[in-house]
Design an enzyme around this catalytic site. Structure first.
Site, PDB file in Angstrom:
ATOM      1  N   TYR A  17     -45.886 -29.473 -29.090  1.00  0.00           N
ATOM      2  CA  TYR A  17     -45.659 -30.740 -29.783  1.00  0.00           C
ATOM      3  C   TYR A  17     -46.385 -31.850 -29.035  1.00  0.00           C
ATOM      4  O   TYR A  17     -46.164 -32.042 -27.832  1.00  0.00           O
ATOM      5  CB  TYR A  17     -44.163 -31.027 -29.864  1.00  0.00           C
ATOM      6  N   ASP A  69     -38.468 -25.647 -24.923  1.00  0.00           N
ATOM      7  CA  ASP A  69     -38.192 -26.288 -26.208  1.00  0.00           C
ATOM      8  C   ASP A  69     -37.876 -25.167 -27.203  1.00  0.00           C
ATOM      9  O   ASP A  69     -38.759 -24.407 -27.586  1.00  0.00           O
ATOM     10  CB  ASP A  69     -39.418 -27.090 -26.650  1.00  0.00           C
TER      11      ASP A  69
END
Length: 374
Positions: A99, A171
């Site tokens: 991300y 994550d």
């Protein structure tokens, strides 16, 4: 207990007032003291704690198998709290495909604080080992990665980081604890953008951190959470707890749909490549089978051509909404390079797809008509 049971039981707490089955919403920002000026119920001020947030954090810890959890106002706030808990001079390793907001925080904010970072292909264990320095404090993982769905060997990287005295954070937004449990594989911390699958309905913003053990680093992060105040509102916590109740059934069904779409797209002549760990052609296929229970509901597709062909394709779609974010019940698609900006390293013809709960035959039919005459 199984994930479905944990999701339901961990999001319920007894209501002493009217015995409601649905947990009540506590909107109060402050709490009354007793005659001795003590906090008889343990709550002082909602920035520090709140019954709805306490319930959410407890549920997240149970689902991920952690010792404790903290909820934040967004996924970025959760990520930032981790970095804020490090010190000037510390070094961080982040994936080369992740991300884009994660390395952006390190580059735009924390570089000025004296922290450094390296972008590394975390699927290459030798590259990770080569990038470790004496001052490396943290290795950040994201698997499957965003947007190219690379699969990193969580256990191998976590063991390597630990041997060098570094923490490992994963994550787990895309997989959720239903499909992958990084703490069980050796990670120290799990991060979630709870906006996505945990909320599940594209109507609440949030983030969370779950910790394997409650130690001095956790206390430092908790200080950032309490003093910084980037916490979710009681209503946001209530919505997230409600979303968690259906997490298992949503994620598993969406994963089934994603597999159907990936199989179709991988055989279409107008498609250059499909990135999905449920395909045997995927480089991380066998690793994903080992550390995930299902390949997930996210995929990326590269159509033949460039950005022009990719945009023409998504503009012909009728059942996929062109929008950022993911994890909701509706199917979304986006041209990732456009979102990431001019410095993006994402292929210009790549489209990221969040597969929803629409019938897969209808979604495939929509893809088929949009791919025709590209």
């Amino acid at each position: 207990m199984h994930p479905e049971t944990l999701a339901l039981r961990s999001t319920h707490f007894p209501d002493a007032n009217v015995a409601s089955v649905v947990p009540p919403l506590y909107l109060s920002t402050t709490y009354e003291r007793d005659a001795n000026y003590e906090l008889s119920k343990g709550y002082l001020y909602t920035r520090a704690d709140n019954p709805n947030r306490q319930q959410l954090e407890s549920s997240l810890a149970v689902l991920e198998g952690g010792a404790t959890a903290m909820a934040f106002a967004s996924g970025q706030a959760a990520t930032m709290a981790v970095f804020q808990s490090l010190k000037p001079g510390d070094h961080v390793i982040v994936p080369d495909d992740a991300y884009y907001g994660t390395p952006s925080l390190l580059q735009s904010i924390f570089a000025d604080w004296g922290m450094s970072f390296s972008k590394v292909d975390t699927t290459n264990l030798a590259a990770v080992e080569e990038s470790l320095r004496p001052e490396t404090r943290l290795v950040w993982l994201e698997t499957p990665s965003n947007p190219q769905l690379k699969i990193t060997d969580i256990e191998a990287v976590a063991n390597l980081a630990r041997s060098r005295g570094a923490l490992t954070v994963c994550d787990n937004t895309w997989s959720t604890p239903i499909l992958q449990r990084p703490l069980d594989l050796g990670c120290d911390v799990v991060m979630h953008s709870t906006t996505k699958y945990l909320g599940g309905h594209s109507d609440v913003l949030g983030g969370a951190l779950v910790f394997k053990q409650d130690d001095s680093f956790v206390q430092r992060v908790r200080l950032v959470q309490t003093l910084g105040g980037a916490v979710p509102s009681p209503f946001d916590c209530w919505l997230l707890s409600r979303g968690i109740k259906t997490l298992a059934v949503r994620v598993r069904q969406q994963s089934i749909h994603a597999q159907r779409l990936a199989d179709f797209l991988s055989e279409h002549p107008a498609v250059e490549q499909v990135h999905y760990p449920g395909l045997p052609s995927h480089q991380g296929y066998f690793l994903a089978q080992r550390q995930m229970t299902m390949p997930g509901a996210m995929l990326s597709v590269q159509v033949k051509g460039g950005a022009e062909e990719a945009l023409r394709f998504i503009n012909k779609l009728q059942l996929f909404t062109k929008a950022t974010s993911l994890g909701g019940v509706e199917s979304l698609i986006e041209h990732r390079a456009s979102v990431e900006g001019p410095e993006s390293t994402t292929p210009a013809n790549l489209l990221r797809v969040s597969v929803g709960l629409e019938h897969p035959d209808d979604l495939i039919g929509d893809l088929r008509q949009a791919l025709s005459n590209l």
